[in-house]
Design a protein around this motif. Structure first.
Motif, PDB file in Angstrom:
ATOM      1  N   SER A  25      10.994  31.468  33.143  1.00  0.00           N
ATOM      2  CA  SER A  25       9.693  30.331  31.894  1.00  0.00           C
ATOM      3  C   SER A  25       9.134  31.591  31.004  1.00  0.00           C
ATOM      4  N   ASP A  26       8.638  30.322  29.940  1.00  0.00           N
ATOM      5  CA  ASP A  26       8.814  31.540  29.119  1.00  0.00           C
ATOM      6  C   ASP A  26       7.153  30.762  27.851  1.00  0.00           C
ATOM      7  N   TRP A  85      11.092  35.807  35.624  1.00  0.00           N
ATOM      8  CA  TRP A  85      12.333  35.845  36.257  1.00  0.00           C
ATOM      9  C   TRP A  85      12.135  35.892  37.783  1.00  0.00           C
ATOM     10  N   ALA A  86      12.685  34.476  38.604  1.00  0.00           N
ATOM     11  CA  ALA A  86      12.141  33.556  39.704  1.00  0.00           C
ATOM     12  C   ALA A  86      13.326  33.697  39.820  1.00  0.00           C
ATOM     13  N   TYR A  87      13.601  34.376  41.694  1.00  0.00           N
ATOM     14  CA  TYR A  87      14.686  34.188  42.158  1.00  0.00           C
ATOM     15  C   TYR A  87      14.335  34.119  43.398  1.00  0.00           C
ATOM     16  N   PHE A  97      14.397  36.133  50.814  1.00  0.00           N
ATOM     17  CA  PHE A  97      14.338  36.989  50.452  1.00  0.00           C
ATOM     18  C   PHE A  97      13.322  36.074  48.518  1.00  0.00           C
ATOM     19  N   SER A  98      12.293  36.580  47.700  1.00  0.00           N
ATOM     20  CA  SER A  98      12.040  36.299  46.790  1.00  0.00           C
ATOM     21  C   SER A  98      12.291  37.650  45.350  1.00  0.00           C
ATOM     22  N   HIS A  99      12.391  37.288  44.926  1.00  0.00           N
ATOM     23  CA  HIS A  99      11.929  38.673  43.989  1.00  0.00           C
ATOM     24  C   HIS A  99      11.518  37.857  42.470  1.00  0.00           C
ATOM     25  N   ILE A 100       9.751  38.465  41.963  1.00  0.00           N
ATOM     26  CA  ILE A 100       9.695  37.573  40.697  1.00  0.00           C
ATOM     27  C   ILE A 100       9.350  39.023  39.504  1.00  0.00           C
ATOM     28  N   HIS A 101      10.076  38.496  38.615  1.00  0.00           N
ATOM     29  CA  HIS A 101      10.156  40.200  37.654  1.00  0.00           C
ATOM     30  C   HIS A 101       9.657  39.502  36.281  1.00  0.00           C
ATOM     31  N   SER A 102       9.085  40.582  35.472  1.00  0.00           N
ATOM     32  CA  SER A 102       8.909  39.821  34.167  1.00  0.00           C
ATOM     33  C   SER A 102      10.111  39.704  33.297  1.00  0.00           C
ATOM     34  N   ILE A 103       9.748  38.836  32.415  1.00  0.00           N
ATOM     35  CA  ILE A 103      11.073  38.503  31.186  1.00  0.00           C
ATOM     36  C   ILE A 103      10.796  39.906  30.028  1.00  0.00           C
ATOM     37  N   ASP A 104      11.621  39.848  29.164  1.00  0.00           N
ATOM     38  CA  ASP A 104      11.776  40.877  28.299  1.00  0.00           C
ATOM     39  C   ASP A 104      11.412  40.167  27.274  1.00  0.00           C
ATOM     40  N   LYS A 105      10.165  40.874  26.466  1.00  0.00           N
ATOM     41  CA  LYS A 105       9.496  40.497  25.300  1.00  0.00           C
ATOM     42  C   LYS A 105       9.231  40.964  24.265  1.00  0.00           C
ATOM     43  N   ASN A 146       9.726  38.164  20.283  1.00  0.00           N
ATOM     44  CA  ASN A 146      11.089  36.657  20.592  1.00  0.00           C
ATOM     45  C   ASN A 146      11.696  37.971  21.797  1.00  0.00           C
ATOM     46  N   SER A 147      12.408  36.931  22.865  1.00  0.00           N
ATOM     47  CA  SER A 147      12.762  36.973  23.859  1.00  0.00           C
ATOM     48  C   SER A 147      14.297  36.760  25.075  1.00  0.00           C
ATOM     49  N   ALA A 148      15.293  37.512  25.271  1.00  0.00           N
ATOM     50  CA  ALA A 148      16.445  37.310  25.043  1.00  0.00           C
ATOM     51  C   ALA A 148      16.041  36.907  26.524  1.00  0.00           C
ATOM     52  N   PHE A 149      17.248  35.712  26.625  1.00  0.00           N
ATOM     53  CA  PHE A 149      17.098  34.744  27.414  1.00  0.00           C
ATOM     54  C   PHE A 149      17.435  35.225  29.518  1.00  0.00           C
ATOM     55  N   TRP A 150      18.720  36.498  29.249  1.00  0.00           N
ATOM     56  CA  TRP A 150      19.207  37.133  30.603  1.00  0.00           C
ATOM     57  C   TRP A 150      18.538  38.618  30.728  1.00  0.00           C
ATOM     58  N   LYS A 151      17.322  38.959  30.034  1.00  0.00           N
ATOM     59  CA  LYS A 151      17.153  40.525  29.674  1.00  0.00           C
ATOM     60  C   LYS A 151      15.523  40.201  30.958  1.00  0.00           C
ATOM     61  N   TRP A 152      15.176  40.888  31.339  1.00  0.00           N
ATOM     62  CA  TRP A 152      14.369  41.734  32.002  1.00  0.00           C
ATOM     63  C   TRP A 152      13.770  42.482  31.427  1.00  0.00           C
ATOM     64  N   GLY A 153      12.571  42.008  32.087  1.00  0.00           N
ATOM     65  CA  GLY A 153      11.214  43.230  31.338  1.00  0.00           C
ATOM     66  C   GLY A 153      10.661  43.831  32.348  1.00  0.00           C
ATOM     67  N   ASP A 154       9.997  44.779  31.742  1.00  0.00           N
ATOM     68  CA  ASP A 154       9.787  46.462  32.667  1.00  0.00           C
ATOM     69  C   ASP A 154       9.270  46.005  34.421  1.00  0.00           C
TER      70      ASP A 154
END
Length: 548
Positions: free
Chosen positions: A288-289, A334-336, A362-370, A384-392
């Protein structure tokens, strides 16, 4: 809506008129249903846990509902009394009056509702209105909704209305439509191969008036009056297999949540599952974004959301497993999630005499790249945010294993281990990353057909936040009416504080009454990724439920 005596009398006459109409049209198929729920706290001061001092001797959240149903017409009303509300409800919920009022006409292929209603399109990415009293959510729409099935396998929904905001309505007009096509009801080839295919599409429009939002002392934002959102989805089922995909997009919607940037919102989800007797597996991913979607662009908190972004985390019911619950971050994540369930059969080495159920999640939630160029300031395109790229940043991670084992005809044992990472700064604003290990054992022993004992022992170990926690519970059920419960949640780390409770519950027919004493810590109450802060409280609790 606040109630005056004249308005209440009018409502009674209106409901009685519908009752007469229903008798004339339906004969003897008239049903009158209703419920009463009243939760009462007699508060006590406790400086150690920081309870608030109240001027009233008792606080209550009370809800009364009446619904009249016949062959062609329904009508209902809900009254709420929160003039002296329970802790955590004081600011916006205080008051009393009519919370919901509706009339509904339902024929063979069409249903029409006028008044308050709840609706969800797909997974709720662009529209979900619902009521959850524990979370303090009731974001119903007041307006008109029509649901039609003009052809076999086709369902169409059209609606328009204003969203409830506690005791008022937000000024934005919400309109939308939804269509679902059940293709296996049309195509014989799908039926012959036991394939179910459902396609769906939704549209929601928010029309909101102008507002003075300034970038600086002299420049005012030109805010869009119309915000449009679209949703597409598909579900394919064959045998034990199920695949579900959904994508939603929202046009530019500058708001307080995104610091008034002009950027489209997106959310995409893919879910696949397989199940057969004794085994199940689930795989899910969601990105989500910028998908905060409210009926008032300047609102904060859990109110006024038009949509809902489900959290891909286990909704834990054990006390310490739910101590650090995750709240969905609508600005982007990003959520899995993956879950495996397996039943070891009886009379096998791992199944034993009665079989063994094992579930791993197992669940993992991460920021998106911005990629922020020039700063994501008010009035800008944001980032801008690349779809597949994670944040930090890791927002949340949870690995848990649960084992359910019947040891005899009378005794059943449940064990659970959970390893959790919780970014308290992201979810609550401060606190850093909390890493914890949680161990839980639950036993249930059946003395007879009428008497059952249940106990829980839980331990949370962490070097972060307030340190370790312990929790214990004993529950005695005496069928068919009684249940007695005592529990204690103890911080054995930093504060050395007990949060104890004891309750007696009586059920008889349509009546349920509970009496107890409780000391409750401050924290968050969450469900499905939505959280509400609950302050510390202490006192005598009385709850009464009546359904007819």
């Amino acid at each position: 809506m606040k109630v005056s005596s004249r308005w209440f009398m009018f409502l009674c006459i209106w409901l009685n008129s519908l009752y007469v109409i229903a008798q004339d049209n339906g004969g003897n198929d008239i049903t009158l249903m209703g419920s009463l729920q009243s939760d009462i706290l007699i508060p006590q001061k406790d400086e150690k846990i920081g309870t608030k001092e109240y001027g009233e001797w008792a606080l209550t959240n009370t809800y009364a509902e009446v619904a009249l149903m016949s062959r062609y017409t329904d009508a209902g009303i809900r009254l709420e009394y929160l003039e002296y509300p329970l802790p955590g409800f004081e600011k916006d919920f205080k008051g009393w009056g009519i919370a919901s009022l509706y009339a509904r006409l339902h024929l063979k292929k069409i249903e029409a509702t006028i008044g308050n209603f709840y609706e969800q399109f797909g997974s709720g990415f662009i529209l979900r209105t619902y009521e959850d009293r524990n979370l303090g959510i009731d974001n119903s729409l007041l307006g008109v909704r029509v649901v039609a099935e003009p052809f076999k396998g086709v369902t169409i929904k059209v609606l328009t209305g204003f969203q409830r905001h506690y005791w008022s309505l937000n000024c934005a007009l919400i309109s939308g439509s939804d269509m679902e096509l059940n293709l296996d009801q049309w195509l014989r080839a799908l039926q012959n191969n036991n394939i179910h295919l459902i396609l769906g599409a939704s549209y929601v429009n928010k029309h909101e008036g102008n507002e003075d939002v300034f970038v600086d002392a002299t420049h005012k934002l030109n805010l869009p009056h119309y915000v449009n959102a679209f949703d597409l989805r598909a579900r394919l089922q064959h045998g034990g297999w199920s695949i579900f995909a959904e994508y939603a997009q929202k046009s530019q919607d500058p708001s307080f949540d995104n610091d008034y940037i002009y950027r489209n919102g997106h959310v995409a989800m893919l879910s696949a599952s397989y199940s057969k007797k004794g085994m199940s597996i689930l795989l899910q991913a969601k990105r989500s974004d910028n998908m905060s979607f409210r009926s008032n662009r300047s609102m904060t908190g859990t109110s006024s959301f038009i949509n809902h972004l489900p959290a891909f985390t286990t909704n834990h019911t054990y006390m310490l497993a739910a101590l650090y619950p995750y709240a969905t971050q609508p600005d982007g994540e990003w959520a899995y999630q993956t879950e495996l369930g397996y039943n070891f059969k009886r009379h096998t080495p791992l199944g034993g005499r009665y079989g063994t159920n094992v579930k791993m999640n197992f669940s993992h939630i991460h920021s998106i790249d911005k990629d922020i160029k020039g700063g994501a300031t008010k009035g800008s395109d944001g980032y801008n945010s690349a779809f597949w790229k994670w944040g930090d940043k890791t927002y949340y991670q949870d690995f848990n294993v649960q084992i359910e084992k019947k040891l005899s005809n009378s005794f059943r044992l449940n064990l659970m281990y959970m390893n959790q990472f919780y970014n308290k700064t992201v979810v609550e604003g401060e606190g850093g990353m909390i890493h914890s290990d949680i161990f839980i054992a639950e036993g249930k022993y059946k003395f007879s057909n009428k008497i059952t004992w249940r106990g829980e022992a839980q331990y949370l170990a962490t070097a972060d936040d307030e340190g370790d926690w312990m929790f214990g519970l004993l529950e005695l059920s005496v069928m068919p009416c009684w249940m007695f419960t005592i529990a204690d949640e103890y911080n054995c780390g930093e504060t050395k504080t007990h949060y104890y409770s004891g309750f007696a519950t009586f059920n008889k027919g349509v009546h349920r009454i509970q009496l107890g004493y409780r000391r409750t810590r401050a924290g968050y109450n969450c469900a499905g990724g939505i959280c509400r802060y609950v302050p510390a409280s202490k006192g005598i609790m009385v709850s009464y439920n009546y359904n007819f």
